[in-house]
Design an enzyme around this catalytic site. Structure first.
Site, PDB file in Angstrom:
ATOM      1  N   CYS B  82       0.828  -1.208   0.000  1.00 40.04           N
ATOM      2  CA  CYS B  82       0.000   0.000   0.000  1.00 40.04           C
ATOM      3  C   CYS B  82       0.864   1.261   0.000  1.00 40.04           C
ATOM      4  CB  CYS B  82      -1.004  -0.046   1.150  1.00 40.04           C
ATOM      5  SG  CYS B  82      -2.333   1.164   0.971  1.00 40.04           S
ATOM      6  N   HIS B 192      -3.695  -5.354  -0.190  1.00 41.82           N
ATOM      7  CA  HIS B 192      -3.257  -5.841   1.120  1.00 41.82           C
ATOM      8  C   HIS B 192      -3.219  -7.372   1.122  1.00 41.82           C
ATOM      9  CE1 HIS B 192      -3.228  -2.024   3.346  1.00 41.82           C
ATOM     10  NE2 HIS B 192      -4.093  -1.672   2.405  1.00 41.82           N
ATOM     11  N   GLU B 194      -2.157  -9.288   3.325  1.00 45.39           N
ATOM     12  CA  GLU B 194      -2.484  -9.785   4.674  1.00 45.39           C
ATOM     13  C   GLU B 194      -3.985  -9.833   4.919  1.00 45.39           C
ATOM     14  OE1 GLU B 194      -1.481  -6.788   3.939  1.00 45.39           O
ATOM     15  OE2 GLU B 194      -2.319  -5.290   5.304  1.00 45.39           O
TER      16      GLU B 194
END
Lengths: 252, 212
Positions: B82, B192, B194
């Site tokens: 990001c 993202h 994650e």
């Protein structure tokens, strides 16, 4: 192309998932971590936890739940309920939430939206707008779980929180919540068209057609539902397959 | 044992990144750190980032981590996420600040005029949700991930590299934009991983095995 999101919502009371019917009768539906994992396996795009714990003694339980879920479930988590100050937002994000939702506190103190957004970024701030129709074409904002009229026009309030720095709006029709007759599509469409930030439609889902309608007619960016998923009537995957058959872009 | 440092400069959900790496690489030592020496000694470096670019650049400098991040991007297996991608470039429209300027290019905002869907409805900004990433080239970090797989995005600005050679992935939202870049030891993504379920975990696992 960006997919429309399906978001199961878990109401959590003192560490257990419950789902109220018209915000009154509470039924026990299970362990939050287990349920969150099940939804992740089914392909949920996000999970929203609404902490409805009344006792301030039990307030920190939600932090432990968020921590436990965030270490096992790798999709975005939104947490709302009982957020009163920027510090509450910070604590929830630090526990592993990606977004924090606020309703009553935002109405009482709109500056909180601006302060929290400046501190943690707009992408983390969701304003929950609970709206009830008061006359044809007019909806007003309610707080305290639908008990108190804030005297604000829902569409104007949505625009206002966008300008204050909200990154997303979670829009619940208090007329429809728990009724299973479908979203208030006129309300959803009016708010979705009024703001430039994503809108999540909520309140009233009883079948898969309702979810599709929220996107196609209500123009919502995401749809949220609780009971149709909790009691195993439909899986999130079935909901997505249904929506895809109707030409809606989903993640499958 | 491989040691990975997630750079902590006070911005973003570091716990999620660390937890996801622990999940895919249970034998690795995962540290969330704001110590320059520890970053420079790591086998791998992850630079996440959330929020506004000017705040991120300010915090990075205030914590004395700018040099460590620049050095990591030059030498160590490096994953930017990001704002950790955006800061690798030059001028950022957000707050009118300069990034680290490691890669030539700029970071504009989604143009208002292009933000309309086919049915005439408005495309919302931030670009929030699951979108497809078209892989521009084969890369070890794409291993086992289908082309056009969906990842979770949340951002209002995107990178525009000057050198098309660095583009590793692209996404469409109103306009086509670069959603992943790769150069030598650097891989960086706008989305993202994650928070991107199986596809994201796979990418993080690939990063932990990557020997550029």
């Amino acid at each position: 192309m960006l997919a429309k999101r399906i978001i199961p919502c878990l109401d959590v009371n003192a560490g257990r998932v419950v789902k109220g019917v018209n915000f009154v009768e509470l039924r026990d539906a299970g362990d939050p971590v287990e349920i969150a994992k099940r939804y992740d396996d089914q392909g949920a795009d996000e999970i929203t936890f609404l902490d409805i714990t009344a006792s301030s003694d039990d307030r920190d339980i939600i932090l432990h739940i968020v921590e436990a879920v965030a270490s096992q479930v790798f999709i975005p988590l939104t947490v709302g309920g009982g957020v009163r100050q920027v510090d509450d937002v910070r604590r929830l994000l630090n526990a592993g939430a990606d977004k924090v939702s606020m309703n009553t506190a935002a109405v009482n103190n709109p500056q909180l939206v601006a302060d929290a957004s400046a501190r943690v970024g707009a992408q983390c701030i969701v304003v929950a707008v609970d709206a009830k129709q008061t006359s044809p074409g007019r909806w007003e904002v309610f707080t305290h779980g639908g008990r108190k009229n804030a005297g604000l026009d829902a569409i104007e309030w949505a625009r206002r929180v966008e300008s204050l720095g909200a990154g997303e709006i979670l829009l619940t029709s208090m007329d429809r919540d728990g009724t299973r007759v479908g979203f208030d599509l006129a309300l959803t469409r009016a708010v979705a068209d009024a703001v430039g930030i994503p809108v999540i439609a909520s309140g009233g889902v009883g079948n898969l057609q309702h979810l599709a309608d929220g996107v196609t007619q209500g123009r919502a960016d995401a749809v949220l539902a609780a009971s149709i998923f909790h009691y195993g009537e439909f899986t999130v995957r079935q909901a997505k397959e249904y929506m895809r058959e109707r030409g809606i872009e989903v993640r499958l | 044992m491989s040691k990975v440092v997630v750079v902590d400069y006070g911005m973003g959900n570091l716990r999620s990144v660390a937890k996801a790496i622990e999940h895919v690489a249970p034998t690795a030592e995962v540290r969330v750190s704001s110590a320059a020496a520890e970053i420079m000694a790591a086998d791998r470096v992850v630079v996440p980032g959330q929020g506004a670019m000017p705040d991120c650049m300010r915090e990075l400098a205030a914590r004395g981590l700018r040099d460590a991040v620049v050095r990591a991007a030059a030498e160590q297996p490096f994953l930017g996420i990001c704002v950790g991608l955006q800061m690798l470039f030059g001028h950022a429209e957000e707050g009118n600040v300069m990034g680290l300027d490691i890669l030539p290019g700029r970071v504009p905002r989604f143009p208002e005029a292009a933000m309309a869907a086919a049915d005439g409805s408005r495309l919302k900004v931030p670009h929030m949700g699951w979108n497809q990433v078209h892989q521009a080239e084969a890369h070890p970090l794409w291993d086992g991930i289908a082309d056009d797989a969906r990842f979770y995005f949340v951002h209002s600005y995107y990178v525009e590299p000057q050198d098309p050679e660095v583009i590793a992935g692209s996404t469409h939202y109103g306009i086509p934009f670069t959603s992943a870049i790769a150069r030598a030891n650097i891989f960086a993504v706008q989305f993202h991983p994650e928070k991107s379920a199986q596809a994201g975990l796979r990418l993080l696992g690939n990063f932990m095995r990557w020997n550029p």
